[in-house]
Design an enzyme around this catalytic site. Structure first.
Site: not given
Length: 177
Positions: A17, A39, A47
């Site tokens: 990512y 998000e 995360w």
């Protein structure tokens, strides 16, 4: 996000990512919708958890096609809330479904979600947050800031000395224009 540039490279979950998505410009509405949904799902969690659940979220939300998700009803909400592979939070799930409908509406007003973003660019973070709160559900300052950094609308995804930053600059993200 200097800490991310230090910890993500070589990390089994974060590396890909960080190296290939975070901060690069995005022009596909499905990818933009996925990023906004991720998000939203991340709020209050790490995360890393969100990235680990990303494949299951992608499947559960049928590829994050806004036109499909906008049509979700009570049965789909129940299916999502029962899916142990995803983040099961009713407020987040409802917001993602509602936001899919809003994104579909942007096709009429701006041609696409990216068209809406481009029509409102450039804004500073505070103005973006105000606009997102007025337009979407479950979009506070952190969610909006990370979404816009992750998709190239705001700077700050990588340090200037991070090798990925030069690749992002070559891709000419909106914040550079």
């Amino acid at each position: 996000m200097s800490g991310y540039c230090d910890s993500a490279p070589g990390h089994p979950v974060h590396a890909s990512y960080h190296d290939t998505e975070y901060g690069f410009p995005v022009t596909d509405d499905k990818v933009l919708f996925e990023r906004l949904a991720l998000e939203i799902m991340q709020a209050g969690l790490s995360w890393e958890i969100t990235l680990k659940k990303r494949p299951a979220l992608f499947t559960a939300f049928e590829g994050f096609d806004p036109a499909i998700v906008a049509r979700y009803g009570a049965d789909d909400r129940a299916r999502l809330l029962a899916d142990a592979g995803i983040i099961r939070n009713r407020l987040k799930i409802d917001a993602i479904i509602t936001n899919a409908g809003i994104i579909c509406g942007m096709r009429d007003s701006h041609g696409s979600f990216v068209g809406w973003l481009d029509a409102n660019h450039p804004l500073d973070k505070a103005a973006w947050v105000k606009l997102f709160k007025k337009t979407f559900r479950f979009t506070g300052g952190e969610i909006v800031g990370e979404f816009l950094m992750s998709t190239g609308y705001l700077p700050g995804a990588h340090r200037d000395d991070c090798p990925v930053q030069s690749k992002i600059l070559t891709a000419n993200p909106p914040w550079c224009r």
